[in-house]
Enzyme design. Structure first.
Site, PDB file in Angstrom:
ATOM      1  N   PRO A 133       0.773  -1.250   0.000  1.00  0.00           N
ATOM      2  CG  PRO A 133       0.009  -0.944   2.182  1.00  0.00           C
ATOM      3  CD  PRO A 133       0.722  -1.919   1.288  1.00  0.00           C
ATOM      4  CB  CYS A 134       3.109   2.807  -2.464  1.00  0.00           C
ATOM      5  SG  CYS A 134       2.234   2.484  -4.003  1.00  0.00           S
TER       6      CYS A 134
END
Length: 162
Positions: A123-124
């Site tokens: 989850p950047c």
């Protein structure tokens, strides 16, 4: 054994392209390319698609599929730290650098975050600028906002009763 397969799925944030082998998912990316006809995807890509559908439906907060993306040791470390950011939460690039005990490496942390090939799953999108500013996202800032709002349950906050 290292044959790369592709599977394109539709999502609320546009078409998503899943890339991987029979053993690992290597990339999840947003695409604006016209639909292509890909050969039959192996079960792992179908499982990845199912987990993404569950995420978009609000029924999944974590993914449990084997992942493998190519990168330096430092990049791998950044990506591992991204997996520790809880669903519905955000951290700044500085906070991420601190968690890695590398405050001076904040730019390298940001660059590595941007090279993450596994959108949504790693989850950047949960990494934001100082003061809560939305900054750079390979899929576009509108997608980053949508993903963050989705995870916070805020998708309908912009609507008003008439």
């Amino acid at each position: 054994m290292n044959t790369q397969y592709h599977l394109r799925i539709d999502s609320p944030v546009g078409p998503v392209l899943i890339t991987g082998t029979a053993a690992y998912i290597n990339a999840v990316s947003f695409t604006d390319s016209p639909e292509e006809d890909f050969p039959q995807a192996p079960p792992l890509l179908l499982e990845c698609a199912q987990q993404l559908f569950e995420y978009f439906a609000g029924d999944r907060r974590e993914f449990d599929i084997p992942l493998q993306q190519t990168g330096t040791t430092f990049q791998q470390n950044v990506w591992e730290h991204l997996l520790d950011i809880p669903y519905g939460h955000t951290v700044t690039y500085m906070q991420l650098a601190r968690r890695m005990n590398n405050i001076k490496g904040i730019r390298a942390v940001g660059t590595s975050n941007g090279k993450n090939a596994l959108a949504i799953i790693v989850p950047c999108h949960r990494v934001i600028g100082s003061g809560g500013a939305l900054t750079g996202y390979a899929g576009g800032l509108w997608r980053k906002r949508w993903l963050l709002d989705h995870e916070r349950g805020d998708l309908f906050t912009g609507l008003r009763a008439v």
